[in-house]
Design a protein around this motif. Structure first.
Motif, PDB file in Angstrom:
ATOM      1  N   ALA A 160       1.107   7.531  -4.230  1.00 45.45           N
ATOM      2  CA  ALA A 160       1.421   7.729  -5.652  1.00 45.45           C
ATOM      3  C   ALA A 160       2.479   8.798  -5.837  1.00 45.45           C
ATOM      4  O   ALA A 160       2.541   9.775  -5.100  1.00 45.45           O
TER       5      ALA A 160
ATOM      6  N   TRP B  68      -1.379  -4.140  -8.652  1.00 43.48           N
ATOM      7  CA  TRP B  68      -0.356  -3.116  -8.472  1.00 43.48           C
ATOM      8  C   TRP B  68      -0.702  -1.816  -9.195  1.00 43.48           C
ATOM      9  O   TRP B  68       0.026  -0.832  -9.062  1.00 43.48           O
TER      10      TRP B  68
ATOM     11  N   SER C 103       0.860  -1.187   0.000  1.00 43.66           N
ATOM     12  CA  SER C 103       0.000   0.000   0.000  1.00 43.66           C
ATOM     13  C   SER C 103       0.891   1.229   0.000  1.00 43.66           C
ATOM     14  O   SER C 103       1.562   1.534   0.970  1.00 43.66           O
ATOM     15  N   LEU C 104       0.886   1.958  -1.098  1.00 44.99           N
ATOM     16  CA  LEU C 104       1.873   3.007  -1.296  1.00 44.99           C
ATOM     17  C   LEU C 104       1.233   4.317  -1.710  1.00 44.99           C
ATOM     18  O   LEU C 104       0.115   4.375  -2.186  1.00 44.99           O
TER      19      LEU C 104
ATOM     20  N   ASP D 186      -2.939   0.685  -8.987  1.00 44.08           N
ATOM     21  CA  ASP D 186      -3.157   1.946  -8.263  1.00 44.08           C
ATOM     22  C   ASP D 186      -1.873   2.500  -7.665  1.00 44.08           C
ATOM     23  O   ASP D 186      -1.727   3.719  -7.503  1.00 44.08           O
ATOM     24  N   THR D 187      -0.937   1.619  -7.324  1.00 46.51           N
ATOM     25  CA  THR D 187       0.292   2.088  -6.678  1.00 46.51           C
ATOM     26  C   THR D 187       1.427   2.355  -7.662  1.00 46.51           C
ATOM     27  O   THR D 187       2.437   2.956  -7.289  1.00 46.51           O
ATOM     28  N   THR D 188       1.277   1.920  -8.902  1.00 43.05           N
ATOM     29  CA  THR D 188       2.363   2.108  -9.867  1.00 43.05           C
ATOM     30  C   THR D 188       1.916   2.817 -11.151  1.00 43.05           C
ATOM     31  O   THR D 188       2.746   3.065 -12.027  1.00 43.05           O
TER      32      THR D 188
ATOM     33  N   ALA E 179       7.108  -0.897  -6.695  1.00 43.36           N
ATOM     34  CA  ALA E 179       6.221  -0.301  -5.697  1.00 43.36           C
ATOM     35  C   ALA E 179       6.937  -0.077  -4.376  1.00 43.36           C
ATOM     36  O   ALA E 179       6.720   0.927  -3.693  1.00 43.36           O
TER      37      ALA E 179
ATOM     38  N   LYS F 293       9.268   2.903  -4.675  1.00 44.23           N
ATOM     39  CA  LYS F 293       8.446   4.114  -4.682  1.00 44.23           C
ATOM     40  C   LYS F 293       7.955   4.456  -3.272  1.00 44.23           C
ATOM     41  O   LYS F 293       7.969   5.616  -2.852  1.00 44.23           O
ATOM     42  N   HIS F 294       7.570   3.431  -2.542  1.00 41.68           N
ATOM     43  CA  HIS F 294       7.108   3.623  -1.164  1.00 41.68           C
ATOM     44  C   HIS F 294       8.180   4.271  -0.299  1.00 41.68           C
ATOM     45  O   HIS F 294       7.937   5.256   0.401  1.00 41.68           O
TER      46      HIS F 294
END
Length: 322
Positions: free
Chosen positions: A9, A233, A6-7, A235-237, A116, A119-120
């Motif tokens: 954007a 993935w 869960s990350l 929504d987070t990427t 992801a 990015k998080h």
């Protein structure tokens, strides 16, 4: 070890300015990392060096082979199936089939996961030594998986991606997978570059601006939304506009059908005509092109994550960094 799911954007896009036995060879992975390094922005390069342990000197080429060195460790057993992707019904060269199912565990999911995670930690920042270790592992796996995905037999499950497809290589026994992993690269460097890997690398970088143009200018352009259905993935990427592993795997799977497995014959010497077709001018120096393509895409994704303020560009400019 578990990676973040869960990350938060990211924002702007920045392109670069410039199976257990399925292991892309050390030389191939090193070369993909060397190509990527040439196309990192200075800011991305700085942050990569900060993430990696001092041993790596900030070099992606030194980090890239690492995931193959830890396969026997219980701590990383979960990652052993993330080096390749197999799809039901795929039977090259007669049938190419890449209808991807996101419920599986493979190199495509691995790339989404590692991206992801990077990015998080770019958004939140690691707060513990464990966080820093997870972030470094994610970068090392990311670089490695990018190389794996651009070796066509990592996208073909037939005979364990060619590992169980015996061949001849000169007077020695080999297999189709090993030929693509290392033997063609090593012979090409020996035959055309007088055993000088640096000359091989320099030639690849040169070909991005001549022989492979205009194709090379579009290697980092794709549409992540095409495969968003059922993609956990997405929504987070989705803001990483250069991340399209399903599209790349589909292309590599087609290449496995049309080239890698074509006219397979266990009694044929693959160091002769097959080698010439895969590495020579007739097919656009295919082996070198796949290595270069992987490195450039790798750099583009890392630049999106670590240097998003740089302006949007319509095309990658192939300017080698000093």
């Amino acid at each position: 070890m578990r990676f973040a799911a869960s990350l938060v954007a990211a924002t702007a896009v920045c392109l670069a300015t410039i199976n257990n036995a399925h292991a892309y060879g050390i030389l191939g992975h090193t070369l993909t990392g060397q190509v990527a390094q040439r196309f990192l922005t200075k800011e991305t390069e700085r942050q990569v060096k900060e993430i990696l342990s001092p041993y790596y000197d900030g070099l992606l080429s030194k980090a890239a082979p690492w995931p193959d060195t830890i396969k026997g460790q219980a701590k990383y057993r979960w990652a052993s199936i993330l080096h390749y992707v197999n799809t039901p019904g795929d039977d090259p060269p007669e049938t190419c089939h890449m209808e991807y199912n996101f419920s599986g565990k493979d190199v495509i999911n691995g790339l989404f996961n590692m991206t992801a995670t990077l990015k998080h930690y770019k958004v939140t920042g690691p707060t513990t030594p464990e966080d820093k270790s997870i972030r470094e592992d994610a970068l090392r796996f990311f670089v490695h998986f990018m190389g794996d995905l651009h070796q066509p037999l990592h996208t073909s499950g037939k005979l364990r991606g060619g590992n169980d497809a015996p061949t001849k290589w000169r007077r020695a026994k080999s297999n189709l997978h090993r030929i693509w992993d290392s033997q063609m690269i090593m012979k090409d460097i020996q035959d055309r570059y007088d055993n000088n890997p640096k000359s091989y690398l320099d030639d690849m970088l040169e070909m991005t601006s001549n022989i492979w143009q205009p194709e090379a200018s579009n290697w980092t352009f794709c549409d992540p939304a095409i495969f968003k259905v059922d993609n956990p993935w997405y929504d987070t990427t989705k803001d990483i506009k250069t991340l399209c592993p399903v599209e790349w795997a589909t292309s590599m799977n087609a290449l496995a059908c049309s080239f890698a497995w074509k006219d397979y014959d266990p009694l044929k010497d693959y160091s002769a005509d097959y080698f010439e077709n895969a590495t020579g001018q007739k097919n656009g120096y295919l082996v070198q092109k796949l290595i270069t393509m992987s490195g450039i895409r790798m750099a583009a994704i890392l630049n999106e994550i670590y240097d998003p303020p740089c302006p949007m560009q319509k095309r990658v400019q192939f300017v080698k960094q000093g």
